[in-house]
Design a protein around this motif. Sequence first.
Motif, PDB file in Angstrom:
ATOM      1  N   SER A 279     -14.839 -19.819   4.227  1.00 42.78           N
ATOM      2  CA  SER A 279     -14.323 -20.312   2.955  1.00 42.78           C
ATOM      3  C   SER A 279     -15.236 -21.399   2.387  1.00 42.78           C
ATOM      4  O   SER A 279     -15.959 -22.080   3.120  1.00 42.78           O
ATOM      5  CB  SER A 279     -12.913 -20.867   3.158  1.00 42.78           C
ATOM      6  OG  SER A 279     -12.376 -21.359   1.939  1.00 42.78           O
TER       7      SER A 279
ATOM      8  N   ARG B  84       1.464 -18.061  -5.788  1.00 39.70           N
ATOM      9  CA  ARG B  84       0.506 -19.160  -5.861  1.00 39.70           C
ATOM     10  C   ARG B  84       1.219 -20.502  -5.960  1.00 39.70           C
ATOM     11  O   ARG B  84       0.861 -21.461  -5.274  1.00 39.70           O
ATOM     12  CB  ARG B  84      -0.421 -18.976  -7.063  1.00 39.70           C
ATOM     13  CG  ARG B  84      -1.560 -17.995  -6.850  1.00 39.70           C
ATOM     14  CD  ARG B  84      -2.581 -18.096  -7.966  1.00 39.70           C
ATOM     15  NE  ARG B  84      -2.021 -17.648  -9.240  1.00 39.70           N
ATOM     16  CZ  ARG B  84      -2.130 -16.407  -9.698  1.00 39.70           C
ATOM     17  NH1 ARG B  84      -2.766 -15.488  -8.973  1.00 39.70           N
ATOM     18  NH2 ARG B  84      -1.614 -16.070 -10.857  1.00 39.70           N
TER      19      ARG B  84
ATOM     20  N   GLN C 184      -6.667 -23.403  -1.834  1.00 38.55           N
ATOM     21  CA  GLN C 184      -7.636 -22.316  -1.851  1.00 38.55           C
ATOM     22  C   GLN C 184      -7.576 -21.514  -0.558  1.00 38.55           C
ATOM     23  O   GLN C 184      -7.588 -20.273  -0.584  1.00 38.55           O
ATOM     24  CB  GLN C 184      -9.044 -22.861  -2.060  1.00 38.55           C
ATOM     25  CG  GLN C 184     -10.113 -21.767  -2.051  1.00 38.55           C
ATOM     26  CD  GLN C 184     -11.464 -22.274  -2.468  1.00 38.55           C
ATOM     27  OE1 GLN C 184     -11.585 -22.981  -3.467  1.00 38.55           O
ATOM     28  NE2 GLN C 184     -12.503 -21.924  -1.720  1.00 38.55           N
TER      29      GLN C 184
ATOM     30  N   CYS D 156      -4.419 -19.296  -0.517  1.00 42.54           N
ATOM     31  CA  CYS D 156      -4.537 -18.124  -1.392  1.00 42.54           C
ATOM     32  C   CYS D 156      -5.486 -17.084  -0.802  1.00 42.54           C
ATOM     33  O   CYS D 156      -5.217 -15.876  -0.858  1.00 42.54           O
ATOM     34  CB  CYS D 156      -5.013 -18.554  -2.782  1.00 42.54           C
ATOM     35  SG  CYS D 156      -3.773 -19.444  -3.747  1.00 42.54           S
ATOM     36  N   GLU D 157      -6.571 -17.529  -0.197  1.00 41.05           N
ATOM     37  CA  GLU D 157      -7.510 -16.581   0.396  1.00 41.05           C
ATOM     38  C   GLU D 157      -6.873 -15.824   1.560  1.00 41.05           C
ATOM     39  O   GLU D 157      -7.078 -14.611   1.715  1.00 41.05           O
ATOM     40  CB  GLU D 157      -8.765 -17.328   0.868  1.00 41.05           C
ATOM     41  CG  GLU D 157      -9.632 -17.820  -0.279  1.00 41.05           C
ATOM     42  CD  GLU D 157     -10.814 -18.645   0.198  1.00 41.05           C
ATOM     43  OE1 GLU D 157     -10.894 -18.929   1.410  1.00 41.05           O
ATOM     44  OE2 GLU D 157     -11.661 -19.005  -0.642  1.00 41.05           O
TER      45      GLU D 157
ATOM     46  N   GLU E  25      -4.838 -13.137   0.273  1.00 47.02           N
ATOM     47  CA  GLU E  25      -5.573 -12.230  -0.622  1.00 47.02           C
ATOM     48  C   GLU E  25      -5.136 -12.417  -2.075  1.00 47.02           C
ATOM     49  O   GLU E  25      -4.894 -11.456  -2.816  1.00 47.02           O
ATOM     50  CB  GLU E  25      -5.396 -10.767  -0.188  1.00 47.02           C
ATOM     51  CG  GLU E  25      -5.872 -10.474   1.214  1.00 47.02           C
ATOM     52  CD  GLU E  25      -7.391 -10.559   1.354  1.00 47.02           C
ATOM     53  OE1 GLU E  25      -8.084 -10.556   0.333  1.00 47.02           O
ATOM     54  OE2 GLU E  25      -7.866 -10.641   2.497  1.00 47.02           O
ATOM     55  N   LEU E  26      -5.047 -13.686  -2.495  1.00 50.95           N
ATOM     56  CA  LEU E  26      -4.679 -14.036  -3.862  1.00 50.95           C
ATOM     57  C   LEU E  26      -5.847 -14.696  -4.556  1.00 50.95           C
ATOM     58  O   LEU E  26      -6.654 -15.386  -3.923  1.00 50.95           O
ATOM     59  CB  LEU E  26      -3.517 -15.042  -3.872  1.00 50.95           C
ATOM     60  CG  LEU E  26      -2.110 -14.560  -3.549  1.00 50.95           C
ATOM     61  CD1 LEU E  26      -1.204 -15.771  -3.383  1.00 50.95           C
ATOM     62  CD2 LEU E  26      -1.585 -13.647  -4.638  1.00 50.95           C
ATOM     63  N   GLU E  27      -5.949 -14.531  -5.863  1.00 49.20           N
ATOM     64  CA  GLU E  27      -6.891 -15.322  -6.638  1.00 49.20           C
ATOM     65  C   GLU E  27      -6.360 -16.752  -6.679  1.00 49.20           C
ATOM     66  O   GLU E  27      -5.201 -16.988  -7.009  1.00 49.20           O
ATOM     67  CB  GLU E  27      -7.014 -14.765  -8.070  1.00 49.20           C
ATOM     68  CG  GLU E  27      -7.677 -13.421  -8.141  1.00 49.20           C
ATOM     69  CD  GLU E  27      -9.153 -13.491  -7.777  1.00 49.20           C
ATOM     70  OE1 GLU E  27      -9.754 -14.572  -7.982  1.00 49.20           O
ATOM     71  OE2 GLU E  27      -9.698 -12.488  -7.302  1.00 49.20           O
ATOM     72  N   ALA E  28      -7.202 -17.716  -6.335  1.00 49.61           N
ATOM     73  CA  ALA E  28      -6.754 -19.108  -6.220  1.00 49.61           C
ATOM     74  C   ALA E  28      -6.568 -19.782  -7.570  1.00 49.61           C
ATOM     75  O   ALA E  28      -5.863 -20.789  -7.644  1.00 49.61           O
ATOM     76  CB  ALA E  28      -7.740 -19.907  -5.389  1.00 49.61           C
ATOM     77  N   ASP E  29      -7.146 -19.270  -8.631  1.00 50.48           N
ATOM     78  CA  ASP E  29      -7.024 -19.910  -9.929  1.00 50.48           C
ATOM     79  C   ASP E  29      -6.000 -19.167 -10.771  1.00 50.48           C
ATOM     80  O   ASP E  29      -5.807 -17.956 -10.612  1.00 50.48           O
ATOM     81  CB  ASP E  29      -8.376 -19.930 -10.649  1.00 50.48           C
ATOM     82  CG  ASP E  29      -9.358 -20.856  -9.963  1.00 50.48           C
ATOM     83  OD1 ASP E  29     -10.558 -20.516  -9.947  1.00 50.48           O
ATOM     84  OD2 ASP E  29      -8.925 -21.898  -9.447  1.00 50.48           O
TER      85      ASP E  29
ATOM     86  N   ASP F 206       1.903 -15.104  -9.617  1.00 38.65           N
ATOM     87  CA  ASP F 206       2.033 -16.472 -10.113  1.00 38.65           C
ATOM     88  C   ASP F 206       3.035 -17.244  -9.268  1.00 38.65           C
ATOM     89  O   ASP F 206       2.796 -18.404  -8.901  1.00 38.65           O
ATOM     90  CB  ASP F 206       2.468 -16.437 -11.578  1.00 38.65           C
ATOM     91  CG  ASP F 206       2.554 -17.822 -12.199  1.00 38.65           C
ATOM     92  OD1 ASP F 206       1.558 -18.559 -12.161  1.00 38.65           O
ATOM     93  OD2 ASP F 206       3.642 -18.184 -12.699  1.00 38.65           O
TER      94      ASP F 206
END
Length: 453
Positions: free
Chosen positions: A245, A344, A438, A441-442, A445-449, A341
């Motif tokens: 990461s 996250r 971050q 989320c990783e 397997e999510l987009e962190a933003d 959403d």
Amino acid sequence: MPVMIEVGTEPGTGVEPLAPSGAAVAGAGVETAAPGGTATAGSGVEPVGPGATAAAGPGAEPAAPLVRATRPRNRRELIIAAARELFSRDGYANAAMSDIAAAVGIGPSALYRHFGGKQELLHAVVSEALDSCLAGLYPAGPGELDVLVRDFAESALARRELGVLWQREARHLPAEQYAELTRRLHAARRTLAGQLTAARPELDPAHTELLSWGTLGVAASLAYQRVELTSPDLVARLMHRVATSVPPGLGEPRLDAPRGTLRHRSRREALLAAATELFAERGYASVSLEDTGAAVGIAGQSIYHHFASKHDLLATAVHRGVERLWVDLAEVLAPARDHADALRHLVWRYIRMALVSRHLVTVIATEAEHLQEADRLRTRQFQRDYIAEWLHLLHAVHPAMTPAEARVRVQTVLTVVNDVARTPRLATRPGIDRALYQLGCELLELEADPLPE
């Protein structure tokens, strides 16, 4: 391993949910009777049946005796193996020497020929588990990150109980023994950090420290997994994800930052806050009502005006922590645009809660075994239901992900967060919340933003 919260089962660990297992919880954290399912071939994970757990609670079925017709040469090893299972499953306080002897198929007198007492046996169990789990950190050559995570995943899976043993049971050891084991753990962590630096020379020391503890957190989470892992592949992938990461920047730790001076005006709340901190730092069994009262300047019978017993204090603290999770979840779901959403925001809210309330996370991860049965069962069910909400959101985002893999990923996130929250050199660094966000989320397997406000 910093700590964790067990999720949905007695380790915890680690969370138990919130784990916090710790935990930690962090620590938390903490797992869950999440939706069932069958892992696809080759996934390396298989769901454990309803009610089963990697570290079940005191109500679980006793271990099958290892009956021997003659004295085996490896009796000491058999005793350590039986004690490892019972301590991790039922807790050190709930496992009698007679239970361990029965599990090995010997009489108590034969057991005492090998170990002078239960504390001596606990030291042998934790020491063996620590060395066996961490053995996988050493064979890889400098910079061989793929080899490192493969070997470490294998050794961690072979001693998956270590997370619970270290975070919940090792505190029963004498201070000098605990300190010696802690030095061995930190030496292993430095070895891992050196490997990360060799593989990724661009890493600064702060990120190396975070990622090395995070990789150890993946190993610690195995004690709280309610799935059978038939191969180390998924564990190795998660370790690799943490080790590679690229978190955002971190400031210097604020270890000497002064504590706030404001305190509860309510004596009841002051007692509860003091008890939570003492239980987390010293363990429920080592704290008396008098200790709690003295911490806030309340003596004698005045304590009983607010709490009927020490157990009442513990039950109130654990219940409050669990309810806080549900309040956070409700506030996440209400404005969410979609499942991704919501997930996250849930990661972010859990991180903030664990960093701010690390003592509460620890108590849920490590001390819930001391609850009376009705409270313990209710707490476990609350935790299972809470984790099921994470799994529901994750399935909606990744419908092809097996329920077993989803459970492993969720527990790993909670454990890593709890562990970092319980590690002051990390938890006090400015920016640690964003770095954990971050990582979380990783691992899912999510987009962190975008980062939640």
